[in-house]
Write an enzyme that holds these catalytic residues in place. Sequence first.
Site, PDB file in Angstrom:
ATOM      1  N   CYS A 114      15.891  15.353 -11.956  1.00  0.00           N
ATOM      2  CA  CYS A 114      16.997  15.236 -11.286  1.00  0.00           C
ATOM      3  C   CYS A 114      16.995  14.249 -10.058  1.00  0.00           C
ATOM      4  CB  CYS A 114      17.190  16.616 -10.611  1.00  0.00           C
ATOM      5  SG  CYS A 114      15.849  17.146  -9.090  1.00  0.00           S
ATOM      6  N   HIS A 140       5.981  -0.728  -2.617  1.00  0.00           N
ATOM      7  CA  HIS A 140       5.243   0.010  -3.918  1.00  0.00           C
ATOM      8  C   HIS A 140       5.267   1.507  -3.542  1.00  0.00           C
ATOM      9  CE1 HIS A 140       2.970  -3.911  -5.109  1.00  0.00           C
ATOM     10  NE2 HIS A 140       4.391  -3.956  -5.611  1.00  0.00           N
ATOM     11  N   GLU A 145     -12.134 -12.610   0.105  1.00  0.00           N
ATOM     12  CA  GLU A 145     -12.459 -13.560  -0.938  1.00  0.00           C
ATOM     13  C   GLU A 145     -11.293 -14.620  -1.205  1.00  0.00           C
ATOM     14  OE1 GLU A 145     -13.137 -11.305  -4.660  1.00  0.00           O
ATOM     15  OE2 GLU A 145     -14.054  -9.621  -3.512  1.00  0.00           O
ATOM     16  N   ASN A 179       0.706  -1.208  -0.141  1.00  0.00           N
ATOM     17  CA  ASN A 179       0.050  -0.035   0.163  1.00  0.00           C
ATOM     18  C   ASN A 179       0.821   1.304   0.000  1.00  0.00           C
ATOM     19  OD1 ASN A 179      -2.136  -1.766   0.149  1.00  0.00           O
ATOM     20  ND2 ASN A 179      -2.511  -1.358   2.359  1.00  0.00           N
ATOM     21  N   CYS A 230      11.388  14.079  -8.787  1.00  0.00           N
ATOM     22  CA  CYS A 230      11.531  14.426 -10.100  1.00  0.00           C
ATOM     23  C   CYS A 230      11.964  13.579 -11.106  1.00  0.00           C
ATOM     24  CB  CYS A 230      12.621  15.769  -9.795  1.00  0.00           C
ATOM     25  SG  CYS A 230      13.124  16.755 -11.111  1.00  0.00           S
TER      26      CYS A 230
END
Length: 240
Positions: A131, A120, A216, A103, A128
């Site tokens: 740079c 992640h 699930e 997350n 940026c």
Amino acid sequence: MSDLDLSQPREWIAQAAGIAILTGAGISAESGVPTFRGAGGLWNDYRAEDLATPEAFTRDPKLVWQWYNWRRELIAKAEPNPAHHALVQLEIRKRIFTLITQNVDGLHDRAGNGKILKLHGDIWRLRCMQCGANWPDRRVPLPKLPPHCQCGGIARPNVVWFGEPLPDGMMKEAEHASESAQVFLVIGTSANVYPAASLIPYARQSGAKVIEINTEETPYSNAVDCALRGPAGEILPKLV
Ligand code: BJW
Ligand code: ZN
């Protein structure tokens, strides 16, 4: 839910010296943050390959940023839920503890966990394109899209898109935590995205008891030691 037998997984957790945890978008669902896949998933309306790739950003940085800006607004209103809080209790209690999360929402930090591997990236940081500088920015909404760096370059969210490598060394650290743990908890992930999902069989092959918590079934539900079907915010506080 009430008929789930939690005695075995509770005992594994109570006796484990080391615990590693893999979380996904489902742990934040009860905080009101939409998941990516499944019922109410983010990408029922938006296709992943249209938005979460470097190619999409190069093609149309403003469109991609509109999507992130909208998600930042949703997340800013959200509070950590009982599942996030339960993981803080677990970190306080266990000597060896690593929280591996896919997350980017920052809700584990806000709940109070300290040892977090953000596979992640982080939606609250910008980077940026020119740079490489990276910095925190919590403004909601961002005043101008796309945002820019001091050097004049275009900034992107500091997250990992499809086809991009995970942050340097992080997968190694996650693997080390997974192989050192006696219990590996997998919470609220569809286990579709790699290399994150590979930690599940990796932990099991290394000897950990693997416990899945999900509303699930997932591709790994039949390959774990215990699959608990239900909302993380209800099950986790009863487990730890
Ligand atoms: C609840 C609940 C409740 C709901 N309680 N549960 C091997 C095989 C095949 C493909 C690949 C492979 N290795 C690599 C790939 C390619 C690709 C990939 O995995 N593709 C697959 C889709 C097939 N992987 C990559 O590209 C990765 N990079 C890479 O491999 O680099 C290699 C490289 C090396 C060197 C140079 C260059 C490259 C990067 C993957 C990046 C993923 N990025 C995203 C976006 C992040 C930024 C953002 O947020 O915008 O990460 S995609 C998206 O999916 C996001 C998530 O972290 C990730 C996982 O989703 P998650 O968390 O599982 O959420 P959902 O929605 O899928 O599931 C929610 C679950 O919760 C459901 O199961 C519900 O049932 C459940 N649930 N409510 C409990 N209350
Ligand atoms: Zn710059």
